[in-house]
Design a protein around this motif. Structure first.
Motif, short mmCIF file in Angstrom:
data_model
loop_
_atom_site.label_atom_id
_atom_site.label_comp_id
_atom_site.label_asym_id
_atom_site.label_seq_id
_atom_site.Cartn_x
_atom_site.Cartn_y
_atom_site.Cartn_z
N GLY A 204 -14.16 7.51 -11.61
CA GLY A 204 -13.30 6.59 -12.76
C GLY A 204 -11.93 7.44 -12.76
N PHE A 205 -10.93 6.68 -12.94
CA PHE A 205 -9.77 7.25 -13.42
C PHE A 205 -9.16 6.74 -14.61
N GLU A 206 -8.10 7.61 -15.17
CA GLU A 206 -7.24 6.97 -16.07
C GLU A 206 -6.05 6.59 -15.73
N PRO A 207 -5.76 5.36 -15.51
CA PRO A 207 -4.76 5.22 -14.85
C PRO A 207 -2.75 5.35 -15.42
N CYS B 3 5.02 1.37 8.53
CA CYS B 3 5.32 1.48 7.85
C CYS B 3 6.73 1.76 6.82
N GLN B 4 7.03 2.79 7.71
CA GLN B 4 8.30 3.63 7.49
C GLN B 4 9.74 1.82 7.92
N ARG B 5 9.28 1.28 8.72
CA ARG B 5 10.61 0.54 8.80
C ARG B 5 10.79 -1.18 7.53
N GLN B 6 9.17 -0.88 7.15
CA GLN B 6 8.52 -1.84 6.65
C GLN B 6 8.72 -1.66 4.52
N PRO B 7 10.20 -1.23 4.47
CA PRO B 7 10.20 -0.78 2.57
C PRO B 7 9.32 -2.19 1.69
N GLN B 8 10.03 -2.69 1.85
CA GLN B 8 9.35 -4.35 1.14
C GLN B 8 8.00 -4.18 1.41
N LEU B 9 7.10 -3.87 2.63
CA LEU B 9 6.29 -4.14 2.47
C LEU B 9 5.16 -3.37 1.86
N ARG B 10 5.72 -2.39 2.10
CA ARG B 10 5.29 -0.86 1.26
C ARG B 10 5.06 -0.91 0.04
N GLN B 11 6.14 -1.46 -0.72
CA GLN B 11 6.30 -1.71 -2.09
C GLN B 11 5.29 -3.02 -2.71
N GLN B 12 5.48 -3.29 -2.02
CA GLN B 12 3.76 -5.65 -2.35
C GLN B 12 2.62 -4.19 -1.70
N ILE B 13 2.62 -3.38 -1.30
CA ILE B 13 0.93 -3.34 -0.73
C ILE B 13 1.04 -1.92 -2.40
N ALA B 14 1.57 -0.89 -2.51
CA ALA B 14 1.43 -0.64 -3.27
C ALA B 14 1.30 -1.38 -4.78
N ASP B 15 1.90 -2.30 -5.02
CA ASP B 15 1.44 -2.55 -6.58
C ASP B 15 0.35 -3.60 -6.48
N GLN B 16 0.34 -3.51 -5.54
CA GLN B 16 -1.31 -4.35 -4.90
C GLN B 16 -1.88 -3.98 -5.10
N ALA B 17 -2.28 -2.04 -4.34
CA ALA B 17 -3.26 -1.57 -4.76
C ALA B 17 -3.01 -0.66 -5.66
N ARG B 18 -2.57 -0.57 -6.78
CA ARG B 18 -2.00 -0.15 -8.59
C ARG B 18 -2.88 -1.48 -9.34
N VAL B 19 -2.58 -2.56 -8.80
CA VAL B 19 -3.65 -3.78 -9.58
C VAL B 19 -4.99 -3.17 -10.18
N GLN B 20 -5.02 -3.22 -8.58
CA GLN B 20 -6.56 -3.49 -7.69
C GLN B 20 -7.24 -1.70 -8.48
N ALA B 21 -6.70 -0.65 -8.13
CA ALA B 21 -6.82 0.59 -8.21
C ALA B 21 -7.57 0.90 -9.88
N SER B 22 -7.06 0.44 -10.60
CA SER B 22 -6.21 -0.16 -12.51
C SER B 22 -7.28 -0.53 -13.28
N GLN B 23 -8.14 -2.12 -11.96
CA GLN B 23 -8.82 -3.01 -12.60
C GLN B 23 -10.52 -1.85 -11.82
N THR B 24 -10.62 -1.23 -10.40
CA THR B 24 -11.85 -1.25 -9.83
C THR B 24 -12.27 0.38 -10.68
N PHE B 25 -11.32 1.02 -10.49
CA PHE B 25 -11.56 2.54 -10.59
C PHE B 25 -11.66 2.71 -12.28
N SER B 26 -12.02 2.02 -12.69
CA SER B 26 -11.56 2.85 -14.60
C SER B 26 -12.45 3.82 -14.84
N LEU B 27 -11.84 5.26 -15.23
CA LEU B 27 -12.88 6.09 -16.07
C LEU B 27 -14.22 5.15 -17.47
#
Ligand code: UDP
Ligand code: GLC
Length: 385
Positions: free
Chosen positions: A175-178, A340-364
């Motif tokens: 678990g992690f503290e977001p 990944c380097q050539r697609q900054p928008q996709l990078r941002q989208q993936i990072a946003d989705q990952a942040r939400v998913q990680a905060s929900q699933t891996f709470s300390l």
């Protein structure tokens, strides 16, 4: 409920950082017994977690020990048992966080008549451990532990494949503290000045140095990437792998990549460093049991490309919360990093989705509640039998 934690290491590896988060939850009723002094004891003390270092000679067992060395090392561990047995009298459960801690904890649990919980953080396969080490771990876990906690399904599966009892093993993710990872001010300007890192596409690798952590795979991949790609290697050799560091430095010289590979050493400002990178690469060549750095990068808002093996496939959904790459394949890794380097928008989208998913699933909070519930259940069961 009073918990006596055991850990063999004095260093701050992922197993020790994860234990710190659990032990903090039990700080009023717990004690962490360490077999070596070092930064881990200092961290526990700073976090106000009671800890004690058992003053013994340095232990010489390693993950690839053979039978003779293994037996000698078990003899080395025996003097620790007496002290653990004595202390365990006033505790409800012994909680072993590493393999050598399991050996000591198993014998102590029999002598002190206390239940033993083994937090298994390793994949018990031939890639990681000698046959002797696997046998010892499985036999002791099956015979002495009332509960084995695995840090991923992959760890659980490997335990069962090696002969571990399926009835006693439960998966509890780290678990992690977001809040600790979000809103960190990036350190780019400071890093550019202190480490002469050129502006460009920054790829961070956060790990202790060890051949199976695969820093070399990223250095190999860098050959196929353009000049703007810079690699930041964060971490150090925690368990005597200095030859590997020299091997990496020689490789870098051979390829003429000295200006594009930067060694930052072991750092305690991981969230801010991750927030400063454009991408985090995880490149383990053997299956990673869990991989804290992956969830940390997700929480820090940095997209991740990770080696597709072990627990990692439970953390990342390819193309949605990160990218999965075949392990030990520098060309493929370079191709994925390039895309990944050539697609900054996709990078941002993936990072946003990952942040939400990680905060929900891996709470300390959730992890600690689950562990606490399991411990209570097992302590109750052992006192009623
Ligand atoms: N880490 C750190 N400083 C460093 C490099 C790594 O604090 O310079 C931390 C990292 O943030 C992570 C842990 O070390 O929490 C590594 O855990 P992981 O599960 O990724 O791998 P392990 O080393 O346990 O196999
Ligand atoms: C071990 C594993 C790592 C895991 C950590 C915490 O160190 O190698 O994959 O994340 O334990 O459970």
């Amino acid at each position: 409920m009073k918990v006596l934690f055991l850990d063999q290491s004095g260093q701050l590896g992922g197993a020790e950082l994860s234990l710190t988060d659990v032990a903090k939850h039990f700080r009023d009723q717990g004690l962490v017994y360490l077999f070596e002094d070092g930064p881990f004891a200092a961290k526990l003390t700073a976090e106000r977690v009671p800890c004690k270092v058992l003053q013994r000679p340095r232990l010489s067992i390693s993950k690839d020990s053979g039978l003779l060395q293994g037996l000698l090392s078990i003899r080395q561990l025996l003097p620790l048992v007496g002290e653990v047995v004595k202390t365990a009298q006033t505790y409800d459960v012994i909680y072993a966080n590493t393999q050598k801690a399991l050996v000591v904890g198993a014998i102590a649990s029999i002598l002190a008549r206390k239940p033993l919980v083994y937090h298994l953080r390793d994949i018990l396969s031939a890639e990681h451990f000698s046959q002797m080490n696997r046998r010892v771990a499985i036999t002791l876990a099956n015979m002495c532990a009332t509960l084995v906690i695995a840090n991923s399904q992959a760890t659980r599966q490997a335990f069962m494949d090696a002969g571990g009892s399926p009835q006693r093993i439960k998966v509890v993710y780290n678990g992690f503290e977001p809040d600790q990872y979000q809103g960190q001010p990036p350190l780019r300007t400071v890093l550019q000045q202190q480490h002469a890192i050129q502006e460009g596409f920054w790829i961070g690798h956060f790990s202790r140095f060890s051949p199976w952590k695969g820093q070399h795979v990223l250095v190999d991949a860098l050959q196929y990437l353009g000049e703007e790609a810079q690699v930041l290697l964060v971490g150090k050799a925690l368990f005597g792998e200095d030859d590997y560091v020299q091997f990496l430095q020689a490789k870098m010289q051979d390829y003429g990549l000295q200006d594009r590979v930067h060694f930052l050493g072991f750092r305690s400002d991981i969230p801010a460093l991750m927030a400063s990178c454009d991408l985090v690469a995880h490149t383990s060549t053997s299956p990673e049991p869990f991989g804290r750095v992956i969830i940390e990068a997700m929480l820090a808002g940095c997209p991740v490309v990770a080696a597709k093996a072990g627990g990692v496939t439970e953390l990342i959904e390819h193309g949605k919360t990160g990218w999965l790459c075949p392990p030990n394949n520098p060309q493929k890794l370079a191709q994925m990093i390039g895309e990944c380097q050539r697609q900054p928008q996709l990078r941002q989208q993936i990072a946003d989705q990952a942040r939400v998913q990680a905060s929900q699933t891996f709470s300390l909070e959730h992890t600690n509640q689950t562990i606490s519930g399991l411990l209570q259940q097992h302590v109750r069961r052992s006192t009623s039998s």
